[in-house]
Motif scaffolding. Structure first.
Motif, PDB file in Angstrom:
ATOM      1  N   CYS A 129     -46.644 -44.512 -82.628  1.00  0.00           N
ATOM      2  CA  CYS A 129     -47.577 -43.384 -82.632  1.00  0.00           C
ATOM      3  C   CYS A 129     -47.411 -42.531 -81.377  1.00  0.00           C
ATOM      4  CB  CYS A 129     -49.017 -43.893 -82.723  1.00  0.00           C
ATOM      5  SG  CYS A 129     -49.480 -44.611 -84.307  1.00  0.00           S
ATOM      6  N   GLU A 130     -47.313 -43.189 -80.230  1.00  0.00           N
ATOM      7  CA  GLU A 130     -47.121 -42.458 -78.979  1.00  0.00           C
ATOM      8  C   GLU A 130     -45.838 -41.628 -79.018  1.00  0.00           C
ATOM      9  OE1 GLU A 130     -47.444 -44.237 -75.231  1.00  0.00           O
ATOM     10  OE2 GLU A 130     -49.307 -45.332 -75.635  1.00  0.00           O
ATOM     11  N   GLU A 131     -44.762 -42.230 -79.485  1.00  0.00           N
ATOM     12  CA  GLU A 131     -43.484 -41.523 -79.519  1.00  0.00           C
ATOM     13  C   GLU A 131     -43.561 -40.298 -80.429  1.00  0.00           C
ATOM     14  OE1 GLU A 131     -40.856 -44.657 -80.707  1.00  0.00           O
ATOM     15  OE2 GLU A 131     -40.527 -45.345 -78.638  1.00  0.00           O
ATOM     16  N   LEU A 132     -44.220 -40.440 -81.565  1.00  0.00           N
ATOM     17  CA  LEU A 132     -44.368 -39.320 -82.483  1.00  0.00           C
ATOM     18  C   LEU A 132     -45.142 -38.178 -81.816  1.00  0.00           C
ATOM     19  CD1 LEU A 132     -45.433 -39.788 -86.210  1.00  0.00           C
ATOM     20  CD2 LEU A 132     -46.128 -37.802 -84.886  1.00  0.00           C
ATOM     21  N   LEU A 133     -46.215 -38.508 -81.138  1.00  0.00           N
ATOM     22  CA  LEU A 133     -47.054 -37.489 -80.510  1.00  0.00           C
ATOM     23  C   LEU A 133     -46.350 -36.797 -79.345  1.00  0.00           C
ATOM     24  CD1 LEU A 133     -50.430 -39.400 -80.687  1.00  0.00           C
ATOM     25  CD2 LEU A 133     -50.025 -37.115 -81.639  1.00  0.00           C
ATOM     26  N   ILE A 134     -45.643 -37.569 -78.535  1.00  0.00           N
ATOM     27  CA  ILE A 134     -44.921 -36.957 -77.410  1.00  0.00           C
ATOM     28  C   ILE A 134     -43.818 -36.044 -77.924  1.00  0.00           C
ATOM     29  CG2 ILE A 134     -43.355 -37.450 -75.495  1.00  0.00           C
ATOM     30  CD1 ILE A 134     -46.316 -37.803 -74.831  1.00  0.00           C
ATOM     31  N   ASN A 135     -43.136 -36.428 -78.988  1.00  0.00           N
ATOM     32  CA  ASN A 135     -42.114 -35.558 -79.573  1.00  0.00           C
ATOM     33  C   ASN A 135     -42.742 -34.270 -80.106  1.00  0.00           C
ATOM     34  OD1 ASN A 135     -39.975 -37.288 -79.042  1.00  0.00           O
ATOM     35  ND2 ASN A 135     -40.123 -38.337 -81.004  1.00  0.00           N
TER      36      ASN A 135
END
Length: 328
Positions: A129-135
């Motif tokens: 989830c974090e990776e998706l949001l940062i991208n």
């Protein structure tokens, strides 16, 4: 400031909601309305997982900040990006400090500590989830702030290491009856417990904070305790001496594989957090509720509230089987 919380009535979020109301914020809650109703807020009753219903409820609204307390998998985050792009100045994702590297390569955890937890799917989903949001932030400017709580408690929760599906009451009951209670390892691993009221102080300081956009930050106490100390403080409030039975984590997981995530993926590893970042983003923040004071309130509330006293015979039988096998 106009704020929307998805959920807003849970262990962490209820304290935040109350503090925001005290601070004079215009607070909206979007939830199914099946838990407590808090005073001073506007309720949007609906299910965030029904995207069409949520979009209808949000029509015509814009917010200074939106925080979702009940997102656990990337599909839910993708839905929120669709719902809130263009209508909020900040989107706060509630992650977890359990996402940090297991085992740690350095005892002191900062926000730059690698994210890796091969033991717990819950943590791996939070990382995704974090990776998706940062991208999405990097590609399209989605105004995300990531918050990583560690073990947070309030008067409705007594933090214990090993418990059943009905919560901590069975552990407290065993203590009161003079029966052994289980602690993983030798009980000397380090742990950090944060009261939800302290967490709320740090969290509200991030709302509308331009310096927090695109950042990840954990909010925890600076107090560090061993699990043996935690159990002794709980027992002191119960007026008993705890009969602590220390069991190797491998042995517990062998008997109950579901403990793999919460033990090897979390509690069996010592944690010490560097809170410099939250203190920089929120000047004056400091966790001030020491655990001995916080757990006094929690234990007193459990003893006074029959609804919290949920017996768990399955967990009690599990504990007894472990006791019989290892106490020899």
């Amino acid at each position: 400031m106009k704020i929307l919380f998805i959920g807003g009535t849970g262990r962490i979020s209820a304290s935040i909601t109350r503090l925001c109301v005290e601070m004079g914020f215009q607070v909206y809650l979007l939830n199914r309305g099946k838990r407590m109703h808090l005073e001073g807020v506007t309720h949007l009753q609906g299910d965030i997982n029904d995207e069409a219903q949520a979009a209808a409820l949000l029509k015509g609204h814009s917010f200074d900040a939106v925080a979702n307390f009940i997102n656990f998998v990337p599909e839910q985050v993708q839905r929120d990006i669709r719902l809130f792009s263009g209508i909020t100045g900040q989107y706060i994702f509630i992650s977890s400090a359990s996402i940090y590297q297991k085992p740690l390569s350095n005892y002191l955890i900062t926000e730059s500590t690698p994210l890796s937890n091969p033991f717990w799917e819950y943590s791996r989903n939070k990382i995704a989830c974090e990776e998706l949001l940062i991208n999405e932030y990097r590609a399209n400017g989605f105004p995300v702030t990531i918050v990583r709580p560690s073990h947070t408690y309030d008067k409705t929760a007594v933090p214990v290491a090993v418990h059943g599906n009905n919560g901590p009451w069975q552990v407290l009951k065993r203590m009161r009856e003079g029966k052994p209670v289980i602690v993983h390892g030798d009980g000397s691993s380090l742990w950090v417990l944060t009261h939800s009221k302290d967490f709320a102080k740090g969290f509200t300081g991030l709302l509308g904070n331009i310096h927090a956009i695109g950042e990840a930050v954990h909010i925890t106490s600076d107090e560090v305790l061993t699990w043996n100390q935690i159990y002794k403080l709980i027992a002191r409030e119960l007026g008993v001496t705890p009969q602590i039975l220390c069991i190797p984590t491998d042995a517990l997981v062998a008997v109950e594989p579901e403990l793999d995530g919460t033990l090897w993926g979390d509690k069996s590893h010592s944690v010490v957090f560097d809170n410099s970042k939250i203190k920089s983003l929120v000047p004056g923040f400091n966790a001030t509720i020491r655990f001995d004071a916080g757990v006094r309130e929690s234990v007193a509330n459990f003893l006074a509230t029959p609804a919290l006293q949920q017996e768990d015979l399955e967990f009690d039988n599990f504990t007894e089987s472990i006791v019989q096998k290892y106490s020899k």
